[in-house]
Write a protein that holds these residues in place. Structure first.
Motif, PDB file in Angstrom:
ATOM      1  N   LEU A   1      32.744 -31.440   9.705  1.00 53.41           N
ATOM      2  CA  LEU A   1      33.653 -29.452   9.937  1.00 53.41           C
ATOM      3  C   LEU A   1      34.878 -30.029   9.450  1.00 53.41           C
ATOM      4  O   LEU A   1      34.970 -28.975   8.964  1.00 53.41           O
ATOM      5  CB  LEU A   1      33.985 -29.820  11.538  1.00 53.41           C
ATOM      6  CG  LEU A   1      33.027 -30.151  12.490  1.00 53.41           C
ATOM      7  CD1 LEU A   1      33.398 -29.809  14.398  1.00 53.41           C
ATOM      8  CD2 LEU A   1      32.156 -28.165  12.313  1.00 53.41           C
ATOM      9  N   ASN A   2      35.714 -31.214   9.379  1.00 52.71           N
ATOM     10  CA  ASN A   2      37.160 -30.959   8.415  1.00 52.71           C
ATOM     11  C   ASN A   2      36.272 -30.328   6.950  1.00 52.71           C
ATOM     12  O   ASN A   2      36.643 -29.917   6.663  1.00 52.71           O
ATOM     13  CB  ASN A   2      37.233 -32.243   7.897  1.00 52.71           C
ATOM     14  CG  ASN A   2      38.235 -32.798   9.233  1.00 52.71           C
ATOM     15  OD1 ASN A   2      39.546 -32.499   9.115  1.00 52.71           O
ATOM     16  ND2 ASN A   2      38.149 -33.293  10.783  1.00 52.71           N
ATOM     17  N   LEU A   3      35.289 -30.915   6.553  1.00 52.80           N
ATOM     18  CA  LEU A   3      34.911 -30.545   5.108  1.00 52.80           C
ATOM     19  C   LEU A   3      35.124 -29.594   5.171  1.00 52.80           C
ATOM     20  O   LEU A   3      34.975 -28.687   4.226  1.00 52.80           O
ATOM     21  CB  LEU A   3      33.714 -31.763   4.327  1.00 52.80           C
ATOM     22  CG  LEU A   3      34.006 -32.008   3.068  1.00 52.80           C
ATOM     23  CD1 LEU A   3      34.991 -32.272   2.652  1.00 52.80           C
ATOM     24  CD2 LEU A   3      32.604 -33.233   2.974  1.00 52.80           C
TER      25      LEU A   3
ATOM     26  N   LYS B   1      42.376 -35.480  10.835  1.00 54.00           N
ATOM     27  CA  LYS B   1      41.426 -34.421  11.852  1.00 54.00           C
ATOM     28  C   LYS B   1      41.989 -33.485  12.424  1.00 54.00           C
ATOM     29  O   LYS B   1      41.118 -32.508  12.452  1.00 54.00           O
ATOM     30  CB  LYS B   1      40.011 -35.434  11.334  1.00 54.00           C
ATOM     31  CG  LYS B   1      39.802 -36.126  10.940  1.00 54.00           C
ATOM     32  CD  LYS B   1      38.757 -37.175  11.007  1.00 54.00           C
ATOM     33  CE  LYS B   1      38.343 -37.987   9.771  1.00 54.00           C
ATOM     34  NZ  LYS B   1      37.019 -38.639   9.366  1.00 54.00           N
ATOM     35  N   ILE B   2      42.390 -33.299  13.086  1.00 48.72           N
ATOM     36  CA  ILE B   2      41.916 -32.474  14.559  1.00 48.72           C
ATOM     37  C   ILE B   2      43.686 -31.693  13.780  1.00 48.72           C
ATOM     38  O   ILE B   2      43.097 -29.887  13.720  1.00 48.72           O
ATOM     39  CB  ILE B   2      43.073 -33.092  15.166  1.00 48.72           C
ATOM     40  CG1 ILE B   2      42.487 -34.300  16.391  1.00 48.72           C
ATOM     41  CG2 ILE B   2      43.487 -32.004  16.749  1.00 48.72           C
ATOM     42  CD1 ILE B   2      43.097 -34.907  17.449  1.00 48.72           C
ATOM     43  N   LEU B   3      44.625 -32.232  12.933  1.00 48.25           N
ATOM     44  CA  LEU B   3      45.332 -31.399  12.293  1.00 48.25           C
ATOM     45  C   LEU B   3      43.979 -30.144  11.806  1.00 48.25           C
ATOM     46  O   LEU B   3      44.957 -29.171  11.435  1.00 48.25           O
ATOM     47  CB  LEU B   3      46.962 -31.703  11.674  1.00 48.25           C
ATOM     48  CG  LEU B   3      46.836 -30.934  10.912  1.00 48.25           C
ATOM     49  CD1 LEU B   3      48.465 -30.433  12.141  1.00 48.25           C
ATOM     50  CD2 LEU B   3      48.209 -31.403   9.883  1.00 48.25           C
ATOM     51  N   VAL B   4      43.890 -30.804  10.377  1.00 45.77           N
ATOM     52  CA  VAL B   4      43.142 -29.808   9.408  1.00 45.77           C
ATOM     53  C   VAL B   4      42.445 -28.626  10.250  1.00 45.77           C
ATOM     54  O   VAL B   4      42.310 -27.756  10.173  1.00 45.77           O
ATOM     55  CB  VAL B   4      42.003 -30.935   9.096  1.00 45.77           C
ATOM     56  CG1 VAL B   4      40.777 -29.611   8.050  1.00 45.77           C
ATOM     57  CG2 VAL B   4      42.102 -31.516   7.994  1.00 45.77           C
ATOM     58  N   LEU B   5      41.361 -29.296  11.540  1.00 51.77           N
ATOM     59  CA  LEU B   5      40.647 -27.902  12.261  1.00 51.77           C
ATOM     60  C   LEU B   5      41.624 -27.142  13.161  1.00 51.77           C
ATOM     61  O   LEU B   5      41.039 -25.530  12.421  1.00 51.77           O
ATOM     62  CB  LEU B   5      39.610 -28.563  13.818  1.00 51.77           C
ATOM     63  CG  LEU B   5      38.438 -29.943  13.135  1.00 51.77           C
ATOM     64  CD1 LEU B   5      37.961 -30.588  13.938  1.00 51.77           C
ATOM     65  CD2 LEU B   5      37.816 -29.030  11.636  1.00 51.77           C
TER      66      LEU B   5
END
Lengths: 621, 447, 244, 261, 349
Positions: free
Chosen positions: E44-46, E188-192
């Motif tokens: 999902l991140n990518l 990763k949460i931040l990215v989403l």
């Protein structure tokens, strides 16, 4: 300056767009300075500085900067003379403007020197270095550096602008001489190599300095020869023009096929072509290893580009994954001929293997082509790109490494055994060049024959207008598949020669970059034209170098892709039809037809509006 | 445009006429051409029968004459552009530094000319080698960076009577298996100061199995022949020792998201993970592995590709083990230039503004001085010109023994392996003190 | 020709316009004037230069010679957006709505250059009143409407720009006969609200039946110029369509 | 007479809008039929549907008694229907000769191998293609032959493009020729000339012809029968004189006056 | 692929060893629940980063009808400039002491630089080509891409550059939402979150504001848009700028997540994003994001869920191949992408 076509004289005169203004000068000077700073910061001058252009007065490093103010000086004083307008009188003000622009640019470079001295930005900017500072200041302190660059810039800018003051013929002479001197200096390796083959070493010893670059004497000689050559060719041309003007206008070919057919029909051209072929056959004999190697590489890419030319240039299918077939050809040949190949033990002679290579390439072409061919242009591009990557990844994978060696590739590929004559492999570039040449000749023959055949016409029709082609009874899917497969076969031949030449094969030779470079060759040369593709391959691979092949401009190898990029953009902006475009306008173009031509455009434009909307809009057009 | 084409035509005709004339000019042309591919045209003119001074070599490969005022030509052939530039650029720079440090030979300057690019590919190596062998003045080559390039360049250099010394090729196929069997791609005239890779995998396997006592391990390569070969050698040796390889897989050089590959690896819960790859992919594995369920306690191991300051400086690399050539250069002195490794490194930093991005700069420096020593040994001055005997260069290199270089003591075997074959494994404890880590050898492996 | 009154300044005027596409002479010495509150029409067969005339009025085609005068101001060199702001708007041939945008968005785009929120809201209301069918489909994509509804949206969109003169390019084209009738009624309705209308039509009878005056264009030249009634009874008109 | 083309209850709907509505139409062998109607009446859609560029939503199209609905355009051309386009769609970068040669694609069969080996069969076929192309182009007098043969189509005058388009359609050796506004953009003299040629297309080449045309003089001169379309329906048919005096037709063209309120 | 992944995830929760695993290859490693979850999160991140880049491709395609190949380099420029900024801030000691303001400054600079790059690119390379055949701007953009990539090499060198360390509180594993036991790295949460917010802002801008409407109008019909008084040129520039800004956001996120940049950083993500845009249906914003997410998860899950059970050795080596196979499969069944619209009239000519 420009002669006004009578057919255009109906267009009303409009004002000339050129007007000198402080703002424009300042802008151009800033751009000029940015150009200088940019070139300095990517490290070109410092890296090239160790080698001379003209020993001992001009190093390649300084030459890599000097052209910038010259060009800006030329451009800023360039007039756009519209039809019906009279060119403005040239004078000292032009030179002054050029000088201002150049000096401004030089000043910016000087300021860069000051900045380098005072701030340390070397961390991100690699070339923000003491060496660059020294280069800018000539080792003489900042004040001197700034001054001297203002002067150099000003003089170069003035020189660029001054070109306008000269009559066109003299300007042409100057340009030819400059290009000749710079070119001959940069092409030292090739020229020496060629002169050696011709047993004219004394010439290269005479004009080149012992370290690098031309000597002053050499530059003068080169310039003089260039001037004489230009004068001679102008005279010849003049004579030819007079002859032509007396003779009735002859029919001239337009499409490549017709052009070649016609040129073959004409005895003089036949002689010319014959001489050309003879020259090509003799050429490798007089060339040394470097040039033969280089030309063999040019030939490999020409073979690829000829194949892609059928796909993109003739049939109009934008294939961005063309390298896949190159890889398939190389790997098939390697697997079949190498004793080291982990799979399939029969070590076939190359000339037997090549038939299997063709069959395999055709099958892979069909497998990839069948799903892809129905897609729209842009989508087709990305899907073919995807296929190219998939194929490379498969060859690289551990999964298939028992067959293709994975990352270790396949080594010890024997050369091409030419019965009793030679074993053609990489250590003998001359033989490789002959082999490549033979295959290029085959590919040119194939391209030429197909272009003039029923199939070739169908491809061109599809390129021009797919739905009309369909309406004219052409099964477009089949025809496009044929183009795809033909392209695949030519690429696979190149791959098979490549494998034999290099002697080993690794997946890393088949990156996306290769596809893109082949496409660039086709486009820069001129899509759909065999001669264009040849020129494209020679200029790009021969002069600049291929993805893993050095070109003549070795020194610029680091900037090769940068130049590729800039060249591509410039070509598309200024000359999208390529160096040798596909079709030329007839000299016999009639005035009335020109008029009608413009009118039809407006008609079609108006018609399109109607078509693209309302009830008729869903008609695929 | 039409005019231009005519002009082109005119020039074309002129050119072809010249060529025809040239070709018809002499039937002995081909003979001459053949002679150029042979080592040199010199011996006929100046038979080396009576050497003017004492030097090595019997003239069998020809003699190169450097006229007064000219320079001795050697070449640097490294991967200086593209993906692998990080490996080739330091080699190239070290070569240039070594030439500068070395100074003149018998009063003649040495130049590397324009650095050539092997593009880390067989075809690039081949084309560049062709350029080199076409210039008869070139007496030796430092390079290549990549074994693949050497595979294709080797035959050319060898057949022309030249020598090639690499600071970073490690493939066993280029030399021998170190027990007397020549590799598939061995060529006479090929030497290297880098180690032969045959043992690095075995050394790491030995270390992991016997020293660390792990019985399960996984290996990741990046699709490069070097890393794949090393990972494979490790896996084979580890299984031979009785261990289990839970996963053997690869990543792409451009990959950034390593979660899938690490997940694949984690499924087997290996105790050790060996990834002998390069930056930046190595950074991502080191950074992302601890976050993967099943790899929290896995010992990470890498090889010389990541034994560079840029990697050691990142905190995630702490606690890792690295196999590689002995890089405890410290105060080692190059006997030809008298510089210590530390001095060379400092000079490198100040000249190029960054630390070397790969550990083979010392090897290239030593390779260069070895070559220059050999040139010195094989040359003599005659009538103000410097004569260099090609066979003498090989002779000199073959007899290299106990040479003190930046990387330690060098001795060449029969197949051109000159570097130390000792593999060391270091433990990296602190990203703040890299030098200490480099010296922290926990295991040595020598055949 | 009989302009309504000699002292009234024309709202929009073409003076001695000649237009070329490349070297081809498309419009030849066109002179025409539209006065405030008028309903006039320009008739002509295929390729007679009707569309070019409209484009010239709007500044999408630059004339080679001549002037475009808007409310006494020479706007020949001004861009389209300037003229739109000054009250000239067109309902294009075949309507050409933004098919992927909603009906409401289409209407709002008509008022793109306006910043008076209240005024816009008021005008929207007015348009809903005028075309109740449209107001039912505000959130629908314009491409899904029927031809008649699209015509309404197109007119509404043009009205949102608060035009003083509305140029209509072939309003009856591609519409079913019943709709054509309604359409012309709408045009009349708009006209009655005080907007001058300049209509380009090939449906001559229908156009002339509601217009005050008209011009007939043939191969880029005005061949007939008269009141609607006179044109209607002129046999040359029929000839120019169905052949002599 | 033999019905060459028979269209029954044809309907075409685009995204909810009906462009063709229960259309019935037929052409007998050897006839010249004109299709007229105001702009936007659906004439071009009508041609597109016959040639397979547009698929009908209802109804059937019979050519020589068998249905051609759903066939690919190339297959329909191979059966013997050829057309020209309203906005002249030549292969602009191909020569005049090539434009006609390429249209014989479905009548010829030599593949790549013949071309590569330059077989006798290939040369023969090329020769035939070339001759036929010459023959077709000669039909237009000296306008498209001679030095023009090797000119790219885009340098041609507008009238010559129209002629070349017809020649190209003739190259497919059709039985039924569909001409979409063949004289549009021509001057009166050219128009007159082409009008005569259309007659000869039937008498000398034996084509059955359907023409869409705006120029009523042409329509009157060439047509055996005139069909008037409006809003995708046939509103009248018959001889030119019958049709041109039909009030419904006049209304379709000139429109009906609006009741002034 | 996403669906398969989710199904597998659900199956995981019921049966802790992967039921998909032993399909053809009984030796296949059986994925555990946490492993699958990690794969999905990283996919999902990518995916969202691909999606953000894809938005730029998609918007430019919508307005000008060509694929701007060089857009990946705009992304690279953003990653580069945020590296330089953060590195300099780190050297000045500000990065660690004032992390949030430093980060914001970095974000701002990266977005400004990438936006400027996109705008300048349009002005120099694409505007003069308006109206030329499609192939020409596409090829130009390939040239621009080469050029920018190699300029970055020339200026900054070919080596990998490291971002400074992020603070612990950001990188620590945290519980995602309120699902107990699901712990994900903070970054990763931040990215989403950031990707979601950016997408929402873009959606609002394009769908709800006047300029957004103008943009869509220009995409559909430039002539009529001009008739409404819209400045078409300006709108096109704006489109490039927004695409650049989105690439800038993606660049920052990329930098934070992977903390490393090389001059070729933009190439592969660029091609993937381009693929994502096509998978989602070029010209459709939501589609681009959906395309990005499905591509990201496919890449992440595909090798282990599909290839390994089929007996492929080293399946993750082929993850890019999985992505491209997905592209081909989608286009075979839906020729205009998952959410692609029926082609409008001008697309066909």
């Amino acid at each position: 300056m420009s002669t006004i076509d009578t057919a255009h004289s109906m267009a009303a005169p409009t004002a000339a767009t050129w007007s000198p203004s402080i703002k424009r000068l300042a802008q151009t000077a800033a751009l000029c300075g940015l150009g200088l700073v940019f070139i300095s910061l990517i490290g070109m001058p410092v890296k090239l500085n160790s080698r001379a252009l003209i020993e001992p007065i001009l190093s390649r490093g300084y030459a890599s900067l000097a052209w910038v103010p010259v060009m800006f000086g030329y451009v800023v004083t360039k007039q756009v003379v519209l039809e019906g307008m009279v060119a403005q009188k040239r004078g000292a003000s032009d030179v002054a403007e050029g000088a201002i622009v150049g000096a401004g640019g030089g000043l910016l470079l000087g300021i860069l020197g000051i900045l380098i001295d005072n701030f340390d930005l070397r961390d991100p900017l690699l070339n923000w270095s003491p060496q660059l500072l020294e280069f800018i200041t000539f080792g003489n302190g900042l004040g001197f550096g700034v001054m001297i660059w203002v002067v150099i810039g000003g003089l170069s800018g003035a020189a660029g602008a001054g070109l306008h003051l000269l009559p066109a013929t003299i300007r042409r002479f100057i340009m030819v001489i400059v290009v000749a001197v710079v070119g001959i200096s940069f092409l030292e390796t090739a020229a020496t190599d060629l002169l050696q083959g011709l047993r004219l070493e004394f010439v290269s010893d005479g004009i080149y300095s012992k370290t690098s670059g031309l000597t002053i004497k050499g530059s003068v000689i080169t310039g003089a020869i260039a001037a004489v050559a230009l004068y001679g060719s102008q005279q010849l041309q003049q004579r030819r023009l007079t002859r032509l003007s007396q003779a009735p206008p002859a029919a001239s070919g337009f499409t490549p096929g017709a052009a070649i057919l016609n040129s073959f029909g004409d005895a003089r051209s036949r002689l010319k072509v014959g001489l050309g072929i003879l020259a090509l056959i003799l050429l490798p004999m007089v060339l040394g290893g470097i040039m033969n190697e280089l030309l063999a590489n040019v030939g490999l890419f020409l073979l690829l580009a000829l194949g892609l030319n059928i796909v993109v240039g003739l049939a109009g299918i934008l294939d961005l994954g063309y390298v896949a077939f190159f890889a398939v050809g190389g790997y098939t040949a390697a697997v079949l001929t190498s004793p080291n190949s982990p799979w399939l033990t029969p070590e076939l002679p190359w000339f037997v293997a090549i038939f299997i290579v063709v069959v395999v390439a055709a099958i892979v072409g069909l497998l990839i082509g069948a799903p892809v061919i129905r897609m729209r242009g842009d989508y087709l591009a990305i899907v073919t790109l995807g296929f190219g990557e998939i194929i490379r990844l498969l060859f690289l994978s551990d999964w298939l490494s028992p067959m293709f060696g994975g990352a270790q590739g396949i080594t010890n590929i024997p050369g091409v055994q030419v019965a009793g004559l030679a074993n053609v492999k990489g250590t003998d570039p001359r033989a490789v060049f002959y082999l490549v040449m033979a295959f290029c000749a085959f590919a040119i023959y194939v391209s030429w024959r197909l272009e003039g055949s029923r199939l070739g016409r169908a491809w061109m029709a599809i390129r021009e207008d797919e739905s009309v082609a369909e309406a004219m009874g052409i099964n477009t899917v089949n025809a496009k598949l044929m183009a795809f497969v033909t392209g695949a076969i030519l690429a696979s031949l190149s791959g098979a020669i490549f494998a034999a030449k290099v002697g080993s094969i690794f997946p890393s030779s088949f990156e996306i970059l290769v596809s893109v470079i082949i496409l660039v060759i086709v486009i820069v040369g001129g899509m759909g034209r065999i001669a264009g593709v040849m020129v494209g391959a020679a200029v790009l691979i021969g002069v600049l170098g291929g993805p893993s092949q050095p070109g003549l401009l070795q020194e610029l190898a680091e900037y090769k892709l940068l130049i590729y990029g800039a060249l591509l953009v410039w070509m598309m902006l200024k000359r999208p039809e390529g160096l040798l475009p596909n079709v030329r306008r007839s000299r016999e173009l009639h005035g009335d037809e020109l008029t009608q031509d413009a009118w039809i455009k407006s008609q079609v434009a108006a018609q399109d509006e109607i078509d693209s909307d309302g009830a008729g809009s869903e008609v695929p057009s | 445009m039409i005019r231009n084409q005519k002009r082109l035509g005119v020039i074309g005709i002129a050119l072809s006429l010249t060529l025809v004339a040239a070709a018809c000019g002499g039937d002995d042309d081909s003979a001459n051409v053949d002679a150029t591919t042979a080592p040199t045209t010199q011996p006929a003119a100046e038979p080396a029968a009576e050497p003017a001074a004492e030097h090595l070599g019997d003239g069998s490969l020809g003699v190169v004459t450097v006229a007064a005022g000219e320079q001795i030509q050697i070449r640097s052939l490294e991967a200086i552009t593209g993906d692998v530039a990080f490996l080739g650029v330091p080699n190239d720079r070290a070569t240039i530094l070594a030439v500068a440090d070395y100074g003149q030979i018998n009063g003649f300057d040495v130049t590397t000319g324009t650095s050539l690019d092997d593009l880390c590919s067989a075809e690039g190596g081949q084309a560049a080698a062709q350029t080199i062998v076409s210039d008869e003045q070139v007496v030796g080559v430092i390079g290549t960076s990549c074994s693949g390039a050497a595979t294709a360049a080797g035959p050319l250099i060898s057949e022309s009577g030249g020598v090639m010394l690499s600071g970073s090729n490690t493939s066993p196929a280029l030399t021998s298996d170190l027990i007397g069997n020549a590799g598939d791609n061995y060529n006479v005239g090929y030497y290297r100061t880098a180690h032969n890779d045959l043992f690095q995998g075995a050394a790491m396997a030995d270390f992991v199995f016997n020293e660390l006592g792990f019985t399960t391990a996984a290996a990741i390569h990046d699709g490069d022949p070097y890393t794949q070969g090393l990972a494979q050698a490790f896996a084979t040796a580890f299984e031979e020792l009785g261990g289990t390889v839970t996963a053997f897989t690869g990543v792409g050089k451009d990959d950034t998201d390593m979660v899938p590959v690490l997940t694949e690896v984690a499924a087997g819960s290996p105790e050790a993970l060996f990834f002998p790859i390069f930056q930046p992919a190595g950074d991502f594995i080191a950074a992302q592995a601890p976050g993967i369920a099943g790899l929290e306690n896995t010992q990470l191991l890498a090889a010389d590709g990541l034994l560079v300051d840029g990697f050691l400086q990142i905190p995630e690399s702490e606690g890792m083990y690295f196999s590689g050539p002995d890089v405890r250069f410290g105060e080692n002195v190059n006997q030809s230039t008298g510089k210590t490794a530390a001095e060379v490194l400092a000079a490198y930093q100040s000249e190029y503004g960054e630390p070397p991005s790969a550990p083979f700069w010392g090897h290239s420096y030593d390779a260069t001085t070895l070559l220059l020593d050999a040139v010195k040994a094989a040359s003599w001055v005659e009538d103000g010109s410097l004569m260099i005997d090609r066979a003498g260069i090989r002779e000199s290199l073959n007899s290299t023994s106990g040479y003190s270089g930046l990387i330690g003591t060098l001795s060449c075997d029969d197949f051109g392996d000159c570097g130390s074959q000792k593999i060391t494994i270091i433990k990296h404890d602190s990203s703040a003190d890299i030098e200490a880590s480099k010296a922290n050898v926990v295991f040595e492996f020598a055949p | 020709m009989n302009p309504p009154a000699s002292d009234v300044v024309p709202l929009l005027e073409l003076r001695g316009i000649n237009t070329h596409y490349g070297p081809v002479h498309i419009l030849k010495d066109i002179e025409l004037a539209i006065y405030p509150g008028e309903l006039v029409c320009l008739l002509g067969g295929n390729a007679s230069g009707k569309s070019t005339t409209l484009k010239t009025l709007l500044g999408m085609v630059k004339p080679t010679t001549g002037q475009v005068v808007l409310d006494g101001e020479d706007v020949t060199a001004k861009p389209t957006s300037y003229r739109v702001q000054r009250g000239v708007t067109m309902v294009p041939e075949n309507r050409r709505l933004f098919k992927r945008l909603s009906v409401k968005e289409n209407l709002e785009l008509g008022a793109y250059l306006r910043n008076d929120r209240d005024g816009i809201a008021r005008d929207l209301e007015r348009i809903y009143e005028m075309f109740p069918r449209v107001s039912e489909r505000l959130s629908q994509r314009a491409g899904t409407l029927s031809g008649g509804e699209q015509q309404m949206v197109a007119m509404g969109r043009a009205l949102m720009a608060q035009p003083r003169v509305l140029l209509m390019d072939e309003p009856s084209m591609g519409l079913a006969p019943a709709l054509v009738q309604t359409n012309f009624e709408l045009i009349q309705q708009i006209h009655e609200s005080g907007v001058a209308i300049f209509m380009v039509e090939q449906n001559a009878n229908m156009a002339l039946s509601i217009a005050d005056r008209g011009w007939v264009l043939q191969t880029g030249r005005v061949v007939l110029d008269d009141t609607a009634a006179a044109l209607m009874s002129n046999p040359e008109l029929r000839a120019s369509y169905l052949g002599g | 007479m033999n019905r060459l083309l028979d269209i029954r209850n044809l309907g075409v709907v685009f995204g909810g809008l009906s462009a063709m509505n229960d259309l019935n139409f037929h052409v007998d062998e050897g006839e010249i039929v004109s299709v007229i109607g105001p702009n936007g009446a659906g004439k071009t859609t009508f041609f597109n549907t016959i040639t397979g560029l547009v698929h009908p939503t209802s109804g059937d199209i019979l050519f020589e008694g068998s249905s051609i609905v759903g066939l690919d355009p190339s297959a329909i051309t191979a059966l013997g229907i050829a057309r020209t386009f309203q906005n002249v769609r030549l292969f602009a970068n191909m020569t005049v000769l090539e434009n006609v040669m390429v249209s014989q694609h479905c009548r010829t069969k030599q593949g790549a191998f013949g071309a590569l080996l330059n077989t006798k069969a290939f040369r023969q076929e090329e020769q035939e293609i070339r001759e036929r192309a010459h023959e077709v182009l000669s039909f237009f007098g000296s306008r498209l032959i001679g030095y023009r043969l090797d000119q790219p189509a885009y340098v041609l005058s507008y009238a010559n493009r129209r002629r070349l388009e017809i020649a190209r359609a003739m190259g497919t050796q059709p039985r039924l020729l569909l001409l979409d506004e063949p004289v549009a953009g021509m001057n009166p003299k050219e128009t007159e000339e082409l009008t005569k040629l259309i007659g000869r297309l039937r008498s000398e080449w034996g084509f059955t012809i359907v023409i869409i045309e705006h120029d009523m003089n042409v329509v009157r001169d060439v047509s055996d029968r005139v069909v008037v379309l409006d809003h995708g329906e046939t509103i009248a048919q018959g001889s030119f004189d019958e049709v041109s005096s039909d009030p419904q037709v006049i209304e379709a063209y000139l429109g009906r006056p609006v009741e002034k309120k | 692929m996403l669906v398969i992944g989710l199904l597998a995830f659900v199956a995981q929760q019921i049966n802790p060893t992967n039921p998909f695993a032993s399909w053809v290859n009984p030796d296949a490693n059986r994925l555990t629940g946490p492993a699958l979850r990690d794969l999905i999160i990283s996919g999902l991140n990518l995916g969202v980063m691909y999606g953000l880049i894809a938005l730029g491709y998609s918007m430019v395609y919508g307005v000008l009808g060509f694929i701007n190949f060089a857009h990946g380099e705009v992304f690279m420029v953003a990653v580069m400039s945020s590296w330089i900024t953060s590195e300099k801030l780190f050297e000045a000691g500000l990065w660690e002491d004032f992390f949030i303001p430093s980060l914001l400054l970095t974000v701002m600079i990266a977005i400004v630089v990438s936006t400027t790059t996109a705008v300048v690119m349009e002005r120099i390379a694409y505007r003069p080509l308006r109206g030329s055949p499609r192939l020409i701007p596409l090829i130009t953009s390939i040239g621009v891409s080469f050029f920018l990539q190699n300029v970055a090499i020339g200026l900054f060198g070919p080596g990998a550059k490291r971002y400074p360390q992020l603070p612990e509180w950001l990188t620590a594993r945290r519980t995602l939402l309120w699902i107990p036991g699901v712990e994900v790295e903070g970054t990763k949460i931040l990215v989403l979150v950031v990707a979601g917010v950016s997408m929402a802002m873009l959606w609002y801008y394009v769908e709800r504001t006047k300029t957004g409407k103008a943009m869509r109008a220009v995409a559909e019909d430039k002539e009529i848009a001009a008739l409404m008084g819209i400045d078409v040129d300006k709108t096109i520039v704006r489109t490039f700028a927004i695409g650049g800004a989105m690439a800038g956001v993606a660049g920052i996120l990329w930098g934070l997540l992977f903390r490393s940049v090389v001059a070729t950083t933009g190439f592969l993500p660029g091609i993937k994003a381009f693929t994502a845009a096509v998978v989602g249906g070029v010209g459709n914003l939501g589609g681009s994001m959906a395309g990005g997410v499905s591509l990201g998860t496919a890449e992440s899950l595909g090798p282990l869920l599909l290839l390994e059970p089929m007996g492929v050795k080293g399946p993750t080596q082929l993850k890019d191949a999985v992505a491209f196979v997905l592209l081909i499969a989608v286009l075979l069944f839906k020729p205009s992408g998952l959410f692609g619209e029926r082609l409008s009239a001008e697309d066909r000519t």
